[in-house]
Design a protein around this motif. Structure first.
Motif, short mmCIF file in Angstrom:
data_model
loop_
_atom_site.label_atom_id
_atom_site.label_comp_id
_atom_site.label_asym_id
_atom_site.label_seq_id
_atom_site.Cartn_x
_atom_site.Cartn_y
_atom_site.Cartn_z
N MET A 94 1.04 -0.88 -0.08
CA MET A 94 0.24 0.09 0.31
C MET A 94 1.16 0.97 -0.05
SD MET A 94 -3.16 1.06 2.58
CE MET A 94 -4.41 0.07 2.58
N GLU A 95 0.94 1.75 -0.66
CA GLU A 95 1.57 3.89 -1.10
C GLU A 95 0.24 4.36 -1.24
OE1 GLU A 95 4.31 5.85 -4.02
OE2 GLU A 95 4.06 3.91 -4.21
N GLY A 96 0.41 5.46 -0.06
CA GLY A 96 -0.67 6.06 0.42
C GLY A 96 -2.22 5.90 0.60
N ASN A 97 -2.80 5.36 -0.21
CA ASN A 97 -4.34 4.92 -0.35
C ASN A 97 -4.79 3.68 -1.15
OD1 ASN A 97 -5.51 6.51 1.99
ND2 ASN A 97 -5.73 7.97 -0.22
N ASP A 98 -3.35 3.76 -2.48
CA ASP A 98 -3.63 2.57 -3.41
C ASP A 98 -3.11 1.88 -3.30
OD1 ASP A 98 -4.33 4.82 -5.51
OD2 ASP A 98 -2.49 5.44 -5.57
N ARG A 99 -3.62 0.00 -3.45
CA ARG A 99 -3.64 -0.52 -2.92
C ARG A 99 -3.27 -1.79 -3.87
NH1 ARG A 99 -5.41 -5.45 1.69
NH2 ARG A 99 -4.20 -6.96 1.16
N TRP A 100 -2.38 -2.94 -3.81
CA TRP A 100 -1.70 -3.45 -5.37
C TRP A 100 -1.24 -4.49 -4.97
CZ3 TRP A 100 1.01 0.67 -4.58
CH2 TRP A 100 2.45 0.35 -4.39
N THR A 101 -1.50 -5.83 -5.42
CA THR A 101 -1.55 -7.47 -5.03
C THR A 101 -1.33 -7.72 -6.96
OG1 THR A 101 -3.04 -7.93 -5.58
CG2 THR A 101 -2.78 -7.71 -3.50
N ASP A 102 -0.21 -9.21 -6.91
CA ASP A 102 0.55 -9.44 -7.76
C ASP A 102 0.41 -10.69 -7.52
OD1 ASP A 102 1.65 -9.68 -10.86
OD2 ASP A 102 3.53 -8.28 -9.99
N ASN A 103 0.92 -11.60 -9.29
CA ASN A 103 0.75 -12.75 -8.79
C ASN A 103 2.36 -13.67 -9.04
OD1 ASN A 103 1.54 -12.45 -11.35
ND2 ASN A 103 0.39 -13.85 -12.13
N LYS A 104 3.35 -12.75 -9.01
CA LYS A 104 4.82 -12.67 -8.64
C LYS A 104 4.96 -11.68 -7.47
CE LYS A 104 5.52 -9.48 -12.36
NZ LYS A 104 6.56 -9.58 -13.54
N GLY A 105 5.98 -12.53 -7.01
CA GLY A 105 6.58 -11.12 -6.12
C GLY A 105 7.46 -12.09 -4.20
N THR A 106 8.60 -11.89 -4.33
CA THR A 106 8.69 -11.45 -2.66
C THR A 106 9.22 -10.25 -2.10
OG1 THR A 106 10.53 -12.80 -2.61
CG2 THR A 106 9.45 -14.01 -2.49
N PRO A 107 8.06 -9.35 -2.05
CA PRO A 107 9.20 -8.17 -1.93
C PRO A 107 10.28 -8.12 -0.57
CG PRO A 107 6.05 -7.98 -1.57
CD PRO A 107 6.90 -9.76 -1.76
N GLN A 108 10.90 -6.82 -0.97
CA GLN A 108 12.01 -6.84 0.29
C GLN A 108 11.47 -6.26 1.21
OE1 GLN A 108 14.52 -5.09 -3.40
NE2 GLN A 108 16.14 -6.13 -1.94
N GLY A 109 11.99 -6.63 2.10
CA GLY A 109 11.66 -5.66 3.65
C GLY A 109 11.14 -6.79 4.29
N GLY A 110 10.20 -7.32 3.97
CA GLY A 110 9.76 -8.83 4.50
C GLY A 110 10.48 -10.23 5.18
N VAL A 111 10.53 -10.33 6.86
CA VAL A 111 11.39 -11.10 7.30
C VAL A 111 11.47 -12.63 6.37
CG1 VAL A 111 12.10 -12.39 9.64
CG2 VAL A 111 10.54 -10.44 9.33
N ILE A 112 10.68 -12.94 5.74
CA ILE A 112 10.28 -14.01 5.18
C ILE A 112 11.16 -14.45 3.70
CG2 ILE A 112 7.86 -14.53 3.90
CD1 ILE A 112 9.70 -17.44 5.63
N SER A 113 11.38 -12.78 3.55
CA SER A 113 11.10 -12.89 1.73
C SER A 113 12.90 -13.33 1.59
CB SER A 113 11.43 -11.71 1.21
OG SER A 113 9.44 -10.42 1.64
N PRO A 114 13.98 -12.99 2.59
CA PRO A 114 15.09 -13.56 1.47
C PRO A 114 15.08 -15.12 1.70
CG PRO A 114 15.57 -11.64 3.17
CD PRO A 114 13.79 -12.12 3.34
N LEU A 115 14.33 -15.97 2.39
CA LEU A 115 14.49 -16.98 2.60
C LEU A 115 13.96 -17.79 1.63
CD1 LEU A 115 15.07 -19.83 3.72
CD2 LEU A 115 12.75 -19.68 5.64
N LEU A 116 12.21 -17.34 1.63
CA LEU A 116 12.25 -17.36 -0.06
C LEU A 116 12.96 -17.25 -1.53
CD1 LEU A 116 8.53 -16.23 1.01
CD2 LEU A 116 9.41 -18.38 0.99
N ALA A 117 13.20 -16.40 -1.11
CA ALA A 117 14.11 -16.08 -2.45
C ALA A 117 15.50 -17.29 -2.30
CB ALA A 117 14.85 -15.06 -2.84
#
Length: 429
Positions: free
Chosen positions: A211-234
């Motif tokens: 979410m950025e401001g009032n805009d929210r979006w999702t996708d069918n790909k990506g493990t967003p940088q910043g998540g605790v679990i993301s490096p392991l999933l990558a």
């Protein structure tokens, strides 16, 4: 909360759980784990997850909740609430807060910041599943792994270069964290973990969006940088490159740190590049063309993980050997940080400034201490001294540096300016 009072006991019980999971995964390569979900919401696991998330500090997410807010209301109740939601399967992560981090080249790196609650759940999940996948990871992978570091990767690169691997491919994967396809990633997780609730939890994190401001979006790909679990999933996803590389390339060695990698070979680097591109394409990823090149280290230098690697005659002038030291980019980065802290326009005392500068310099020096960094360290030490002298002179309404007024003994003995620039050059063979 009693579970948090004995942190040592909590840590020991979690470590014992991890040890058993790792041993089971290591001893049986084909074993698939069916019952893990109840371990994620064990109170000792959640307590350890909280401690780790808190130690990393960081800002709050879209809910605005801070660590101080949680501690005022009771950490025990906070963790029990998470436990109840996970147990009842009513837990639903919120979208991550999207921020942008400026990069030296003028561009911005997107960073997704989950709420503290979601970070704790991700950390708990990571504590449980990481030992299982650690048993499968290859030695050539160094990024975001327990007991692995970028320094180890740099030392391995130097060792291989000295062993005659002179042709180098340097590259990274373009937008790796944002490009990993969810379906294929979950399929790879399921090769080891078939607990449906664990897969459900991972899918929740992948689909939470940003979410950025009032805009929210999702996708069918990506493990967003910043998540605790993301490096392991990558790492789970990119482990396909590591495992596929070994049987294909006996004469070329891969060193990977997350999405940054170098491949060193003694010959046939063009053929090696073709095989790498094929592996990456099959994973539905792509190499970053602007950062991809083939070179011969006998004639060119290259940068990796903040170090510059080059070949030159040794001190006896009878043999060419590998040297590595802080890159220009790394040196410029620490100079920028020093300028930000030692800015004469800041209305603070010099003692506070020195205290603020201490961990920055210590961290930078400790990282590059393993390399041939004496010359670079000398330049940074001189730069810091000059900036501090100028700071003190300007605060007195004077110009110049005041060498007589502020000699080295004043800076390092009275003010306590950081002064440990020793190099601990480490042999690898």
């Amino acid at each position: 909360m009693e579970e948090l009072k004995s942190n040592l006991t909590t840590t020991d019980t979690v470590q014992e759980l991890q040890r058993k999971l790792f041993q089971k995964a290591k001893s049986n390569v084909g074993f698939r784990f069916y019952a893990l979900y109840d371990k994620v919401y064990r109170i000792d696991v959640l307590s350890e997850a909280w401690e780790r998330v808190k130690s990393n500090k960081g800002a709050g997410g879209v809910d605005g909740q801070t660590f101080e807010d949680i501690e005022k209301q009771s950490v025990g109740q906070f963790l029990k609430g998470i436990q109840q939601e996970l147990k009842a399967k009513t837990y639903c992560p919120q979208p991550a807060r999207r921020v942008y981090i400026p990069k030296p080249d003028g561009t911005k790196r997107p960073l997704s910041i989950p709420t503290i609650k979601d970070r704790v759940v991700q950390a708990a999940l990571k504590l449980v599943i990481e030992p299982i996948f650690e048993a499968d990871f290859e030695d050539c992978s160094y990024g975001f792994r327990p007991s692995k570091s970028s320094q180890q990767a740099a030392l391995e690169v130097r060792k291989l270069l000295n062993f005659g691997y002179k042709e180098v491919i340097e590259t990274d994967i373009e937008d790796c964290f944002g490009s990993i396809p969810h379906r294929e990633l979950l399929d790879m997780v399921a090769k080891r973990v078939v607990d449906g609730n664990i897969l459900w939890l991972i899918k929740l994190f992948l689909k939470a969006g940003a979410m950025e401001g009032n805009d929210r979006w999702t996708d069918n790909k990506g493990t967003p940088q910043g998540g605790v679990i993301s490096p392991l999933l990558a790492n789970i996803y990119l482990n396909n490159i590591d495992k596929s590389w070994k049987p294909l390339n006996n004469s070329a060695r891969l060193i990977r740190y997350a999405d940054d990698l170098v491949i060193m070979s003694k010959y046939h680097s063009q053929e090696t590049m073709a095989k790498l591109k094929d592996l990456v394409t099959r994973l539905k990823l792509r190499l970053k063309q602007s950062k991809t090149r083939i070179l011969n280290v006998e004639y060119e230098h290259f940068d990796f993980l903040g170090f510059t690697f080059t070949k030159a005659l040794n001190r006896h002038k009878d043999k060419r050997t590998t040297y590595f030291y802080p890159s220009h980019k790394a040196e410029n980065a620490i100079r920028r940080r020093i300028r930000q802290i030692v800015d004469y326009r800041r209305p603070i005392k010099v003692e506070q400034l020195v205290e603020e500068l201490m961990p920055v310099l210590r961290g930078w020096v400790n990282y590059f201490r393993i390399a041939n960094s004496s010359r670079k360290f000398g330049k940074i030490k001189f730069y810091v001294a000059q900036r501090i002298r100028k700071f003190m002179r300007r605060h007195k309404g004077k110009v110049g540096y005041g060498y007589k007024q502020y000699p080295d003994t004043f800076l390092y003995q009275k003010l306590g300016v950081y002064n440990d620039y020793r190099v601990c050059w480490a042999k690898t063979f």
